[in-house]
Design a protein around this motif. Structure first.
Motif, PDB file in Angstrom:
ATOM      1  N   GLU A 175     -11.367   4.157  -0.410  1.00  0.00           N
ATOM      2  CA  GLU A 175     -10.379   5.221  -0.292  1.00  0.00           C
ATOM      3  C   GLU A 175     -10.169   5.679   1.145  1.00  0.00           C
ATOM      4  OE1 GLU A 175      -8.517   6.034  -2.636  1.00  0.00           O
ATOM      5  OE2 GLU A 175      -9.539   5.200  -4.387  1.00  0.00           O
ATOM      6  N   SER A 176     -11.064   5.267   2.047  1.00  0.00           N
ATOM      7  CA  SER A 176     -10.910   5.677   3.442  1.00  0.00           C
ATOM      8  C   SER A 176      -9.831   4.878   4.168  1.00  0.00           C
ATOM      9  CB  SER A 176     -12.239   5.537   4.190  1.00  0.00           C
ATOM     10  OG  SER A 176     -12.610   4.182   4.329  1.00  0.00           O
ATOM     11  N   VAL A 177      -9.398   3.771   3.554  1.00  0.00           N
ATOM     12  CA  VAL A 177      -8.334   2.966   4.154  1.00  0.00           C
ATOM     13  C   VAL A 177      -6.997   3.548   3.714  1.00  0.00           C
ATOM     14  CG1 VAL A 177      -7.346   0.670   4.435  1.00  0.00           C
ATOM     15  CG2 VAL A 177      -9.802   0.928   4.040  1.00  0.00           C
ATOM     16  N   ALA A 178      -6.236   4.059   4.634  1.00  0.00           N
ATOM     17  CA  ALA A 178      -4.971   4.720   4.312  1.00  0.00           C
ATOM     18  C   ALA A 178      -3.958   3.734   3.749  1.00  0.00           C
ATOM     19  CB  ALA A 178      -4.407   5.392   5.555  1.00  0.00           C
ATOM     20  N   VAL A 179      -3.132   4.215   2.832  1.00  0.00           N
ATOM     21  CA  VAL A 179      -2.102   3.384   2.216  1.00  0.00           C
ATOM     22  C   VAL A 179      -1.158   2.787   3.255  1.00  0.00           C
ATOM     23  CG1 VAL A 179      -0.098   3.410   0.674  1.00  0.00           C
ATOM     24  CG2 VAL A 179      -2.230   4.504  -0.033  1.00  0.00           C
ATOM     25  N   PRO A 180      -0.670   3.560   4.239  1.00  0.00           N
ATOM     26  CA  PRO A 180       0.207   2.949   5.247  1.00  0.00           C
ATOM     27  C   PRO A 180      -0.419   1.755   5.957  1.00  0.00           C
ATOM     28  CG  PRO A 180       0.356   5.329   5.393  1.00  0.00           C
ATOM     29  CD  PRO A 180      -0.775   5.027   4.438  1.00  0.00           C
ATOM     30  N   ALA A 181      -1.722   1.825   6.221  1.00  0.00           N
ATOM     31  CA  ALA A 181      -2.405   0.699   6.869  1.00  0.00           C
ATOM     32  C   ALA A 181      -2.423  -0.517   5.948  1.00  0.00           C
ATOM     33  CB  ALA A 181      -3.828   1.097   7.248  1.00  0.00           C
ATOM     34  N   GLN A 182      -2.605  -0.295   4.648  1.00  0.00           N
ATOM     35  CA  GLN A 182      -2.584  -1.395   3.692  1.00  0.00           C
ATOM     36  C   GLN A 182      -1.198  -2.026   3.618  1.00  0.00           C
ATOM     37  OE1 GLN A 182      -3.960   0.373   0.050  1.00  0.00           O
ATOM     38  NE2 GLN A 182      -5.878   1.058   0.943  1.00  0.00           N
ATOM     39  N   VAL A 183      -0.174  -1.195   3.730  1.00  0.00           N
ATOM     40  CA  VAL A 183       1.203  -1.692   3.713  1.00  0.00           C
ATOM     41  C   VAL A 183       1.441  -2.622   4.891  1.00  0.00           C
ATOM     42  CG1 VAL A 183       3.618  -1.030   3.980  1.00  0.00           C
ATOM     43  CG2 VAL A 183       2.154   0.271   2.454  1.00  0.00           C
ATOM     44  N   VAL A 184       1.053  -2.186   6.093  1.00  0.00           N
ATOM     45  CA  VAL A 184       1.248  -2.994   7.292  1.00  0.00           C
ATOM     46  C   VAL A 184       0.446  -4.288   7.203  1.00  0.00           C
ATOM     47  CG1 VAL A 184       0.902  -3.097   9.798  1.00  0.00           C
ATOM     48  CG2 VAL A 184       1.779  -1.008   8.733  1.00  0.00           C
ATOM     49  N   LYS A 185      -0.754  -4.224   6.671  1.00  0.00           N
ATOM     50  CA  LYS A 185      -1.614  -5.412   6.544  1.00  0.00           C
ATOM     51  C   LYS A 185      -0.938  -6.486   5.696  1.00  0.00           C
ATOM     52  CE  LYS A 185      -6.257  -6.855   5.042  1.00  0.00           C
ATOM     53  NZ  LYS A 185      -6.745  -7.343   6.351  1.00  0.00           N
ATOM     54  N   VAL A 186      -0.402  -6.086   4.538  1.00  0.00           N
ATOM     55  CA  VAL A 186       0.238  -7.043   3.633  1.00  0.00           C
ATOM     56  C   VAL A 186       1.519  -7.593   4.259  1.00  0.00           C
ATOM     57  CG1 VAL A 186       1.470  -7.238   1.432  1.00  0.00           C
ATOM     58  CG2 VAL A 186      -0.769  -6.146   1.509  1.00  0.00           C
ATOM     59  N   ALA A 187       2.335  -6.709   4.837  1.00  0.00           N
ATOM     60  CA  ALA A 187       3.590  -7.155   5.442  1.00  0.00           C
ATOM     61  C   ALA A 187       3.333  -8.130   6.586  1.00  0.00           C
ATOM     62  CB  ALA A 187       4.384  -5.948   5.940  1.00  0.00           C
ATOM     63  N   SER A 188       2.338  -7.831   7.415  1.00  0.00           N
ATOM     64  CA  SER A 188       2.024  -8.698   8.540  1.00  0.00           C
ATOM     65  C   SER A 188       1.503 -10.053   8.076  1.00  0.00           C
ATOM     66  CB  SER A 188       0.994  -8.022   9.446  1.00  0.00           C
ATOM     67  OG  SER A 188       0.630  -8.876  10.514  1.00  0.00           O
ATOM     68  N   ALA A 189       0.626 -10.051   7.085  1.00  0.00           N
ATOM     69  CA  ALA A 189       0.055 -11.300   6.589  1.00  0.00           C
ATOM     70  C   ALA A 189       1.135 -12.211   6.008  1.00  0.00           C
ATOM     71  CB  ALA A 189      -1.010 -11.008   5.541  1.00  0.00           C
ATOM     72  N   TYR A 190       2.070 -11.617   5.283  1.00  0.00           N
ATOM     73  CA  TYR A 190       3.162 -12.408   4.716  1.00  0.00           C
ATOM     74  C   TYR A 190       4.034 -12.986   5.825  1.00  0.00           C
ATOM     75  CZ  TYR A 190       7.229 -13.656   1.890  1.00  0.00           C
ATOM     76  OH  TYR A 190       8.272 -14.343   1.287  1.00  0.00           O
ATOM     77  N   SER A 191       4.330 -12.185   6.842  1.00  0.00           N
ATOM     78  CA  SER A 191       5.144 -12.651   7.955  1.00  0.00           C
ATOM     79  C   SER A 191       4.457 -13.783   8.710  1.00  0.00           C
ATOM     80  CB  SER A 191       5.424 -11.488   8.909  1.00  0.00           C
ATOM     81  OG  SER A 191       6.099 -11.929  10.074  1.00  0.00           O
ATOM     82  N   VAL A 192       3.158 -13.654   8.923  1.00  0.00           N
ATOM     83  CA  VAL A 192       2.403 -14.702   9.619  1.00  0.00           C
ATOM     84  C   VAL A 192       2.430 -15.998   8.827  1.00  0.00           C
ATOM     85  CG1 VAL A 192       0.084 -15.418  10.306  1.00  0.00           C
ATOM     86  CG2 VAL A 192       0.903 -13.136  10.899  1.00  0.00           C
ATOM     87  N   ALA A 193       2.296 -15.893   7.502  1.00  0.00           N
ATOM     88  CA  ALA A 193       2.318 -17.086   6.655  1.00  0.00           C
ATOM     89  C   ALA A 193       3.671 -17.785   6.741  1.00  0.00           C
ATOM     90  CB  ALA A 193       1.997 -16.705   5.210  1.00  0.00           C
ATOM     91  N   LEU A 194       4.745 -17.018   6.716  1.00  0.00           N
ATOM     92  CA  LEU A 194       6.084 -17.599   6.851  1.00  0.00           C
ATOM     93  C   LEU A 194       6.240 -18.287   8.206  1.00  0.00           C
ATOM     94  CD1 LEU A 194       8.516 -14.898   5.395  1.00  0.00           C
ATOM     95  CD2 LEU A 194       7.818 -17.040   4.323  1.00  0.00           C
ATOM     96  N   ALA A 195       5.783 -17.602   9.267  1.00  0.00           N
ATOM     97  CA  ALA A 195       5.902 -18.164  10.610  1.00  0.00           C
ATOM     98  C   ALA A 195       5.085 -19.448  10.751  1.00  0.00           C
ATOM     99  CB  ALA A 195       5.447 -17.142  11.654  1.00  0.00           C
ATOM    100  N   GLY A 196       4.039 -19.564   9.933  1.00  0.00           N
ATOM    101  CA  GLY A 196       3.211 -20.762   9.969  1.00  0.00           C
ATOM    102  C   GLY A 196       3.791 -21.927   9.208  1.00  0.00           C
ATOM    103  N   GLY A 197       4.972 -21.762   8.629  1.00  0.00           N
ATOM    104  CA  GLY A 197       5.641 -22.857   7.944  1.00  0.00           C
ATOM    105  C   GLY A 197       5.509 -22.850   6.435  1.00  0.00           C
ATOM    106  N   MET A 198       4.833 -21.844   5.872  1.00  0.00           N
ATOM    107  CA  MET A 198       4.688 -21.778   4.426  1.00  0.00           C
ATOM    108  C   MET A 198       5.973 -21.257   3.794  1.00  0.00           C
ATOM    109  SD  MET A 198       0.791 -20.287   4.029  1.00  0.00           S
ATOM    110  CE  MET A 198       0.769 -20.635   2.268  1.00  0.00           C
ATOM    111  N   SER A 199       6.223 -21.666   2.567  1.00  0.00           N
ATOM    112  CA  SER A 199       7.385 -21.182   1.826  1.00  0.00           C
ATOM    113  C   SER A 199       7.129 -19.755   1.361  1.00  0.00           C
ATOM    114  CB  SER A 199       7.649 -22.072   0.615  1.00  0.00           C
ATOM    115  OG  SER A 199       6.592 -21.931  -0.339  1.00  0.00           O
ATOM    116  N   PRO A 200       8.179 -19.015   1.002  1.00  0.00           N
ATOM    117  CA  PRO A 200       7.968 -17.657   0.497  1.00  0.00           C
ATOM    118  C   PRO A 200       7.023 -17.606  -0.702  1.00  0.00           C
ATOM    119  CG  PRO A 200      10.268 -17.960   1.050  1.00  0.00           C
ATOM    120  CD  PRO A 200       9.611 -19.310   1.187  1.00  0.00           C
ATOM    121  N   SER A 201       7.163 -18.546  -1.638  1.00  0.00           N
ATOM    122  CA  SER A 201       6.301 -18.528  -2.822  1.00  0.00           C
ATOM    123  C   SER A 201       4.853 -18.836  -2.456  1.00  0.00           C
ATOM    124  CB  SER A 201       6.809 -19.534  -3.863  1.00  0.00           C
ATOM    125  OG  SER A 201       6.848 -20.842  -3.319  1.00  0.00           O
TER     126      SER A 201
END
Length: 229
Positions: A175-201
Protein backbone atom coordinates in the motif's frame (compact mmCIF):
# COMPACT_ATOMS: atom_id res chain seq x y z
CA UNK A 1 -10.43 10.96 -21.85
CA UNK A 2 -13.40 9.80 -19.86
CA UNK A 3 -16.43 11.98 -19.21
CA UNK A 4 -15.53 12.13 -15.51
CA UNK A 5 -12.11 13.63 -16.27
CA UNK A 6 -13.61 16.16 -18.69
CA UNK A 7 -16.14 17.19 -16.04
CA UNK A 8 -13.36 17.62 -13.45
CA UNK A 9 -11.31 19.78 -15.80
CA UNK A 10 -14.39 21.81 -16.62
CA UNK A 11 -14.94 22.47 -12.92
CA UNK A 12 -11.34 23.72 -12.65
CA UNK A 13 -12.23 26.44 -15.16
CA UNK A 14 -15.00 27.87 -12.93
CA UNK A 15 -13.48 31.37 -12.42
CA UNK A 16 -13.72 32.46 -16.08
CA UNK A 17 -17.03 30.65 -16.46
CA UNK A 18 -18.38 32.50 -13.43
CA UNK A 19 -17.16 35.77 -14.90
CA UNK A 20 -18.93 35.07 -18.18
CA UNK A 21 -22.13 34.17 -16.34
CA UNK A 22 -21.82 37.44 -14.41
CA UNK A 23 -21.51 39.33 -17.69
CA UNK A 24 -24.67 37.70 -18.97
CA UNK A 25 -26.51 38.57 -15.77
CA UNK A 26 -25.31 42.19 -15.98
CA UNK A 27 -26.50 42.44 -19.56
CA UNK A 28 -29.89 40.97 -18.72
CA UNK A 29 -30.45 43.37 -15.81
CA UNK A 30 -29.31 46.51 -17.59
CA UNK A 31 -31.04 46.07 -20.96
CA UNK A 32 -34.50 47.22 -19.70
CA UNK A 33 -33.03 50.43 -18.28
CA UNK A 34 -30.29 51.23 -20.81
CA UNK A 35 -31.42 49.56 -23.99
CA UNK A 36 -28.64 48.63 -26.38
CA UNK A 37 -26.20 50.81 -24.43
CA UNK A 38 -26.02 47.76 -22.16
CA UNK A 39 -24.03 45.96 -24.88
CA UNK A 40 -20.76 47.92 -24.48
CA UNK A 41 -21.24 47.88 -20.70
CA UNK A 42 -21.33 44.08 -20.74
CA UNK A 43 -18.68 43.76 -23.45
CA UNK A 44 -15.86 45.20 -21.34
CA UNK A 45 -15.90 42.56 -18.52
CA UNK A 46 -16.57 39.88 -21.15
CA UNK A 47 -13.43 40.84 -23.08
CA UNK A 48 -11.37 40.97 -19.87
CA UNK A 49 -12.57 37.49 -18.86
CA UNK A 50 -12.03 36.15 -22.38
CA UNK A 51 -8.48 37.50 -22.62
CA UNK A 52 -7.64 36.14 -19.15
CA UNK A 53 -8.89 32.69 -20.15
CA UNK A 54 -6.94 32.72 -23.43
CA UNK A 55 -3.77 33.80 -21.61
CA UNK A 56 -4.18 31.07 -18.97
CA UNK A 57 -4.63 28.42 -21.66
CA UNK A 58 -1.55 29.62 -23.54
CA UNK A 59 0.50 29.57 -20.36
CA UNK A 60 -0.65 26.03 -19.55
CA UNK A 61 0.07 24.88 -23.10
CA UNK A 62 3.55 26.41 -23.02
CA UNK A 63 4.23 24.80 -19.63
CA UNK A 64 3.19 21.40 -20.95
CA UNK A 65 5.30 21.83 -24.10
CA UNK A 66 8.32 22.73 -21.96
CA UNK A 67 7.96 19.59 -19.85
CA UNK A 68 7.44 17.54 -23.01
CA UNK A 69 10.63 18.96 -24.51
CA UNK A 70 12.57 18.10 -21.34
CA UNK A 71 11.16 14.58 -21.48
CA UNK A 72 12.53 14.13 -25.01
CA UNK A 73 16.10 14.98 -24.02
CA UNK A 74 16.98 11.34 -23.12
CA UNK A 75 15.59 10.31 -26.52
CA UNK A 76 17.79 12.87 -28.28
CA UNK A 77 20.78 11.46 -26.40
CA UNK A 78 19.94 7.91 -27.45
CA UNK A 79 19.14 6.76 -23.89
CA UNK A 80 15.51 5.91 -24.63
CA UNK A 81 13.46 5.09 -27.71
CA UNK A 82 12.07 7.91 -29.87
CA UNK A 83 8.55 8.86 -28.78
CA UNK A 84 8.77 6.93 -25.51
CA UNK A 85 8.01 9.88 -23.23
CA UNK A 86 4.96 11.08 -25.16
CA UNK A 87 3.65 7.55 -25.66
CA UNK A 88 4.04 6.78 -21.95
CA UNK A 89 2.30 10.04 -21.01
CA UNK A 90 -0.64 9.36 -23.35
CA UNK A 91 -1.12 5.86 -21.96
CA UNK A 92 -0.68 7.02 -18.36
CA UNK A 93 -3.37 9.68 -18.75
CA UNK A 94 -5.75 7.13 -20.23
CA UNK A 95 -5.06 4.57 -17.50
CA UNK A 96 -5.40 7.20 -14.78
CA UNK A 97 -8.74 8.29 -16.19
CA UNK A 98 -9.88 4.66 -16.38
CA UNK A 99 -8.90 4.15 -12.73
CA UNK A 100 -10.78 7.26 -11.59
CA UNK A 101 -7.87 9.49 -10.59
CA UNK A 102 -8.66 13.15 -9.99
CA UNK A 103 -7.83 15.82 -12.55
CA UNK A 104 -4.89 17.04 -10.44
CA UNK A 105 -3.54 13.50 -10.06
CA UNK A 106 -3.80 12.92 -13.80
CA UNK A 107 -1.90 16.13 -14.53
CA UNK A 108 0.87 14.93 -12.22
CA UNK A 109 0.83 11.46 -13.75
CA UNK A 110 1.24 12.99 -17.21
CA UNK A 111 4.16 15.11 -16.07
CA UNK A 112 5.79 12.18 -14.27
CA UNK A 113 5.41 10.03 -17.38
CA UNK A 114 7.07 12.69 -19.52
CA UNK A 115 9.99 13.11 -17.11
CA UNK A 116 10.44 9.60 -15.66
CA UNK A 117 13.51 8.83 -17.80
CA UNK A 118 15.31 12.16 -17.51
CA UNK A 119 17.75 10.67 -14.98
CA UNK A 120 19.29 8.65 -17.82
CA UNK A 121 21.21 11.80 -18.66
CA UNK A 122 23.53 10.82 -15.80
CA UNK A 123 24.74 8.01 -18.06
CA UNK A 124 26.61 10.66 -20.06
CA UNK A 125 29.21 10.36 -17.32
CA UNK A 126 31.54 7.52 -18.47
CA UNK A 127 32.25 6.56 -14.85
CA UNK A 128 28.54 6.05 -14.19
CA UNK A 129 27.86 4.29 -17.48
CA UNK A 130 30.75 1.89 -16.91
CA UNK A 131 29.51 0.89 -13.46
CA UNK A 132 26.47 -1.05 -12.36
CA UNK A 133 23.16 0.66 -11.71
CA UNK A 134 19.59 -0.48 -11.12
CA UNK A 135 16.12 0.70 -12.07
CA UNK A 136 15.94 2.17 -8.58
CA UNK A 137 19.05 4.24 -9.28
CA UNK A 138 17.57 5.54 -12.54
CA UNK A 139 14.32 6.46 -10.80
CA UNK A 140 16.15 8.26 -8.01
CA UNK A 141 18.32 10.19 -10.46
CA UNK A 142 15.25 11.25 -12.41
CA UNK A 143 13.39 12.25 -9.26
CA UNK A 144 16.34 14.31 -8.03
CA UNK A 145 16.38 16.30 -11.27
CA UNK A 146 12.61 16.84 -11.28
CA UNK A 147 12.61 17.88 -7.61
CA UNK A 148 14.90 20.80 -8.44
CA UNK A 149 11.71 22.57 -9.51
CA UNK A 150 9.78 23.14 -6.29
CA UNK A 151 6.43 23.15 -8.08
CA UNK A 152 7.18 19.63 -9.38
CA UNK A 153 8.02 18.01 -6.04
CA UNK A 154 4.77 15.91 -6.05
CA UNK A 155 5.70 14.78 -9.56
CA UNK A 156 9.19 13.86 -8.34
CA UNK A 157 7.61 11.62 -5.69
CA UNK A 158 5.80 9.68 -8.43
CA UNK A 159 8.98 9.39 -10.49
CA UNK A 160 10.94 8.17 -7.46
CA UNK A 161 8.48 5.31 -6.87
CA UNK A 162 7.56 4.20 -10.36
CA UNK A 163 10.21 1.46 -10.45
CA UNK A 164 8.78 -0.34 -7.40
CA UNK A 165 6.73 -3.56 -7.75
CA UNK A 166 3.14 -3.32 -6.60
CA UNK A 167 3.69 -6.16 -4.11
CA UNK A 168 6.38 -8.40 -2.68
CA UNK A 169 6.32 -12.13 -1.89
CA UNK A 170 4.09 -12.90 1.06
CA UNK A 171 1.88 -9.82 0.82
CA UNK A 172 -1.28 -9.05 -1.13
CA UNK A 173 -0.33 -5.49 -2.03
CA UNK A 174 2.24 -2.91 -0.98
CA UNK A 175 0.00 0.00 0.00
CA UNK A 176 3.00 2.32 0.28
CA UNK A 177 3.35 2.34 -3.51
CA UNK A 178 1.15 5.17 -4.76
CA UNK A 179 -1.37 4.46 -7.51
CA UNK A 180 0.04 7.18 -9.82
CA UNK A 181 3.46 5.51 -9.65
CA UNK A 182 1.88 2.17 -10.59
CA UNK A 183 0.16 3.85 -13.53
CA UNK A 184 3.44 5.27 -14.85
CA UNK A 185 5.19 1.91 -14.35
CA UNK A 186 2.65 0.02 -16.48
CA UNK A 187 2.47 2.71 -19.18
CA UNK A 188 6.25 2.89 -19.45
CA UNK A 189 6.71 -0.88 -19.58
CA UNK A 190 4.16 -1.20 -22.37
CA UNK A 191 5.81 1.61 -24.33
CA UNK A 192 9.25 0.02 -23.94
CA UNK A 193 7.90 -3.32 -25.17
CA UNK A 194 6.42 -1.67 -28.26
CA UNK A 195 9.66 0.20 -28.94
CA UNK A 196 11.49 -3.12 -28.70
CA UNK A 197 9.53 -4.47 -31.65
CA UNK A 198 6.83 -6.43 -29.84
CA UNK A 199 3.25 -6.34 -31.09
CA UNK A 200 0.56 -4.69 -28.95
CA UNK A 201 -0.88 -8.08 -27.97
CA UNK A 202 2.53 -9.51 -27.07
CA UNK A 203 3.41 -6.34 -25.12
CA UNK A 204 0.20 -6.64 -23.14
CA UNK A 205 0.84 -10.34 -22.53
CA UNK A 206 4.28 -9.44 -21.17
CA UNK A 207 2.62 -7.17 -18.59
CA UNK A 208 0.09 -9.87 -17.69
CA UNK A 209 2.94 -12.30 -17.03
CA UNK A 210 4.60 -9.70 -14.83
CA UNK A 211 1.46 -8.95 -12.82
CA UNK A 212 2.36 -11.52 -10.18
CA UNK A 213 4.61 -8.95 -8.53
CA UNK A 214 5.81 -6.16 -10.81
CA UNK A 215 2.71 -4.69 -12.48
CA UNK A 216 -0.52 -3.98 -10.65
CA UNK A 217 -3.22 -6.16 -12.31
CA UNK A 218 -5.72 -3.30 -11.94
CA UNK A 219 -3.57 -1.05 -14.11
CA UNK A 220 -2.91 -3.81 -16.62
CA UNK A 221 -6.65 -4.49 -16.86
CA UNK A 222 -7.30 -0.78 -17.40
CA UNK A 223 -4.68 -0.72 -20.17
CA UNK A 224 -6.28 -3.75 -21.84
CA UNK A 225 -9.68 -2.04 -21.85
CA UNK A 226 -8.16 1.09 -23.37
CA UNK A 227 -6.45 -0.91 -26.13
CA UNK A 228 -9.63 -2.85 -26.86
CA UNK A 229 -11.46 0.43 -27.45
Amino acid sequence: MGQRLLLQRGVKEWPPLAALCGVGTTFGLTVPAMGWWAVPLAAVPYLVAHLALVRARRTKRTYRQTIGALGRIPEAGGFSAPGHAERTAELAVAIGSQRGLSSKEIDRVEQAALLHDIGRLVLNDPAVAAGSYSTRDLAQWSAAIVAEVRHLEPVADIVAEHYRPYRRPGEERDESVAVPAQVVKVASAYSVALAGGMSPSDSLELLHRGSAYDYDPRMVTALRRILQR
